[in-house]
Design a protein around this motif. Structure first.
Motif, PDB file in Angstrom:
ATOM      1  N   ASP A  83       1.797  -3.911  10.382  1.00 32.15           N
ATOM      2  CA  ASP A  83       0.717  -3.039   9.915  1.00 32.15           C
ATOM      3  C   ASP A  83       1.260  -1.656   9.540  1.00 32.15           C
ATOM      4  O   ASP A  83       0.876  -1.061   8.540  1.00 32.15           O
ATOM      5  N   LEU A  89       2.961  -1.942   6.219  1.00 36.02           N
ATOM      6  CA  LEU A  89       1.988  -2.022   5.127  1.00 36.02           C
ATOM      7  C   LEU A  89       1.391  -0.647   4.807  1.00 36.02           C
ATOM      8  O   LEU A  89       1.171  -0.297   3.649  1.00 36.02           O
ATOM      9  N   LEU A  90       1.130   0.134   5.861  1.00 36.03           N
ATOM     10  CA  LEU A  90       0.478   1.435   5.660  1.00 36.03           C
ATOM     11  C   LEU A  90       1.433   2.494   5.113  1.00 36.03           C
ATOM     12  O   LEU A  90       1.045   3.347   4.316  1.00 36.03           O
ATOM     13  N   ASN A 126      -6.179   4.133  -5.508  1.00 35.52           N
ATOM     14  CA  ASN A 126      -5.179   3.442  -4.694  1.00 35.52           C
ATOM     15  C   ASN A 126      -3.910   3.280  -5.524  1.00 35.52           C
ATOM     16  O   ASN A 126      -3.848   2.471  -6.453  1.00 35.52           O
ATOM     17  N   GLN A 173      -1.299  -2.666  -2.330  1.00 31.41           N
ATOM     18  CA  GLN A 173      -2.173  -3.524  -1.541  1.00 31.41           C
ATOM     19  C   GLN A 173      -3.527  -2.846  -1.372  1.00 31.41           C
ATOM     20  O   GLN A 173      -3.638  -1.622  -1.557  1.00 31.41           O
ATOM     21  N   TYR A 211      -6.885  -1.276   0.527  1.00 36.09           N
ATOM     22  CA  TYR A 211      -7.093  -0.491   1.746  1.00 36.09           C
ATOM     23  C   TYR A 211      -8.581  -0.385   2.053  1.00 36.09           C
ATOM     24  O   TYR A 211      -9.416  -0.284   1.144  1.00 36.09           O
ATOM     25  N   SER A 253      -5.659  -2.387  -5.017  1.00 33.62           N
ATOM     26  CA  SER A 253      -4.467  -1.746  -5.563  1.00 33.62           C
ATOM     27  C   SER A 253      -4.669  -1.390  -7.031  1.00 33.62           C
ATOM     28  O   SER A 253      -5.114  -2.216  -7.834  1.00 33.62           O
ATOM     29  N   ARG A 272      -6.661   1.906   6.272  1.00 30.55           N
ATOM     30  CA  ARG A 272      -6.416   0.763   7.138  1.00 30.55           C
ATOM     31  C   ARG A 272      -6.105  -0.447   6.278  1.00 30.55           C
ATOM     32  O   ARG A 272      -6.732  -0.649   5.232  1.00 30.55           O
ATOM     33  N   SER A 273      -5.152  -1.258   6.724  1.00 35.44           N
ATOM     34  CA  SER A 273      -4.832  -2.505   6.027  1.00 35.44           C
ATOM     35  C   SER A 273      -5.779  -3.599   6.510  1.00 35.44           C
ATOM     36  O   SER A 273      -6.677  -3.350   7.325  1.00 35.44           O
ATOM     37  N   PHE A 274      -5.538  -4.826   6.064  1.00 34.83           N
ATOM     38  CA  PHE A 274      -6.406  -5.929   6.484  1.00 34.83           C
ATOM     39  C   PHE A 274      -6.241  -6.242   7.974  1.00 34.83           C
ATOM     40  O   PHE A 274      -7.124  -6.824   8.594  1.00 34.83           O
ATOM     41  N   SER A 301      -5.922  -3.861  10.376  1.00 30.00           N
ATOM     42  CA  SER A 301      -6.753  -2.834  11.044  1.00 30.00           C
ATOM     43  C   SER A 301      -6.288  -2.512  12.461  1.00 30.00           C
ATOM     44  O   SER A 301      -7.089  -2.196  13.344  1.00 30.00           O
TER      45      SER A 301
END
Length: 441
Positions: A49, A52-53, A84, A88, A90, A115, A143-145, A147
């Protein structure tokens, strides 16, 4: 750009469960291995995570779209646009930092942005004071998927915007005055400028001229619209005189009476200039403030706008004697004076009356003052107690006092406009047009 790492509640719960399972695992080997496995998985997901962030240094871009100049007392829409720029999607939470005058500490927006795509959020703002308003930064939480973690991005977007007297109201009334919409609801009281039988000249038709004055013979000869101009449309000198004393600090719908008078002065000045009159400005309280000699043209309107922007309430009594002495020196010719003030008691009016009568002998004086509209609700209530009966009686007495003040001023030959602040523009323009049509200006 500043960044902060925020661990979600879920992370704490999962971490705690893993620790408990490991501790109890000394006695329960199965739970020990489950705890170890869960903790390892959680750490891996957390690292994923975080990757990703924070994979993109500039994950998002945001801007605030706002007019460079706002209108006093008018709603304006402010737009926050977020793009974005990562690779990815958000989940986003957006916080703006508006001026402290808004008192909006919970101004938050939530959304989901893919994105390369944009997302916009709007909110409204109604400035109630003239001057500079300052916006600060935009805060975006990502937050990504998964979270598990939350990344904060602070986008530095400081902006300063000036709030001027309402140019929007000025343009609206200009449009309504010189269009065929003057009979619409709320505008039906505005009357067009009439004329008497004293012919002055033939001139080219311009927007706003009465079509009844078209000279068809001259039009056929010139192949363009020509109209008759009459004596009363000659340029006259008109002054807006604004009282800045403490009696003008009372508020109605968030604006002080001074601000209502300032907005009305701008509307009235624009119409007077469009009617061919010269407009000037005088402000006063315990001393004389701004003085602008009467003139015509767009530059004069800009001078008046700039002067109105800088006016502030002086928390002292108005000196009408000083006003009379100043007007006698600076305005040697007969003019129309629109005096914006506020009399709360008959005693205050009687103190000013001798000077008002002296001013009215030399000029056409119109005293514009305000109804206390907040008291109207008290009159519609059915009193349920002695206190409510007392308040209702007092409210009725205050309302009647205003009416007696207007009657007393009229008895001495002084024109008056007793109006609610939200009807100020219409009533002031009506009185101006009435005096023009009667040839008193």
């Amino acid at each position: 750009m500043l960044k902060s790492l925020y661990i979600s509640q879920f992370f704490f719960i999962a971490f705690g469960v893993g620790v408990i399972l490991i501790v109890t695992g000394f006695y329960l080997p199965v739970l020990f291995y489950i705890g170890q496995f869960s903790l390892v998985v959680l750490i891996i997901l957390t690292l994923l995570d975080a990757l990703l962030l924070f994979a993109n240094k500039q994950a998002v871009y945001a801007e605030r779209i706002i007019e460079p100049r706002l209108n006093l007392g008018d709603e304006t829409t402010i737009q926050l646009t977020l793009k974005n720029t990562g690779n990815q999607p958000y989940k986003i939470t957006v916080f703006d930092e508006p001026p402290y005058e808004m008192q909006a500490r919970d101004l938050a927006f939530y959304g989901f942005v893919k994105s390369g795509q944009k997302e916009s959020f709007n909110y409204s703002f109604k400035p109630t004071k003239r001057g500079a308003y300052h916006w600060k930064n935009i805060h975006v939480f990502l937050r990504s998927f998964l979270s598990l973690l939350e990344r904060r991005v602070i986008i530095e977007t400081p902006q300063s915007v000036l709030v001027y007297p309402s140019v929007l109201q000025m343009k609206n009334f200009e449009f309504l005055m010189f269009s065929q919409q003057t009979q619409q609801r709320g505008i039906k009281k505005i009357r067009r400028l009439g004329h008497n039988n004293e012919f002055e000249q033939i001139k080219n038709y311009i927007q706003g001229d009465d079509i009844r004055t078209i000279n068809w013979k001259a039009t056929s000869r010139r192949s363009e619209l020509m109209v008759n101009q009459y004596q009363e449309e000659r340029s006259q000198s008109v002054f807006a005189v604004i009282d800045k004393s403490r009696s003008m600090e009372h508020k109605f719908e968030g604006l002080t009476l001074l601000d209502h008078a300032i907005n009305s002065t701008l509307v009235f000045s624009n119409i007077a200039l469009r009617k061919g009159d010269k407009i000037g400005l005088v402000t006063f309280s315990h001393k004389i403030g701004t003085q602008i000699a009467p003139d015509a043209g767009k530059r004069q309107l800009q001078r008046i706008l700039d002067a109105l922007y800088a006016q502030k309430t002086e928390f002292k009594e108005a000196n009408y004697s000083l006003l009379y002495q100043s007007l006698r020196k600076t305005i040697p010719f007969r003019s129309l004076l629109m005096l914006y003030t506020n009399f709360e008691t008959e005693l205050a009016m009687h103190r000013a009356l001798p000077m008002l009568k002296s001013i009215n002998k030399k000029h056409v004086l119109v005293v514009v003052f305000f109804k206390n509209t907040d008291l109207n609700d008290e009159l519609t209530k059915n009193p349920a107690s002695a206190r409510e009966l007392y308040v209702s009686t007092l409210a009725e007495d205050v309302i009647n006092t205003k009416k007696r003040i207007a009657k007393e001023l009229n008895r001495h030959g002084i024109q008056t406009v007793l109006t609610a602040p939200n009807e100020l523009n219409i009533d002031t323009l009506n009185k101006y047009l009435e005096l023009k049509s009667k040839g008193l200006v």
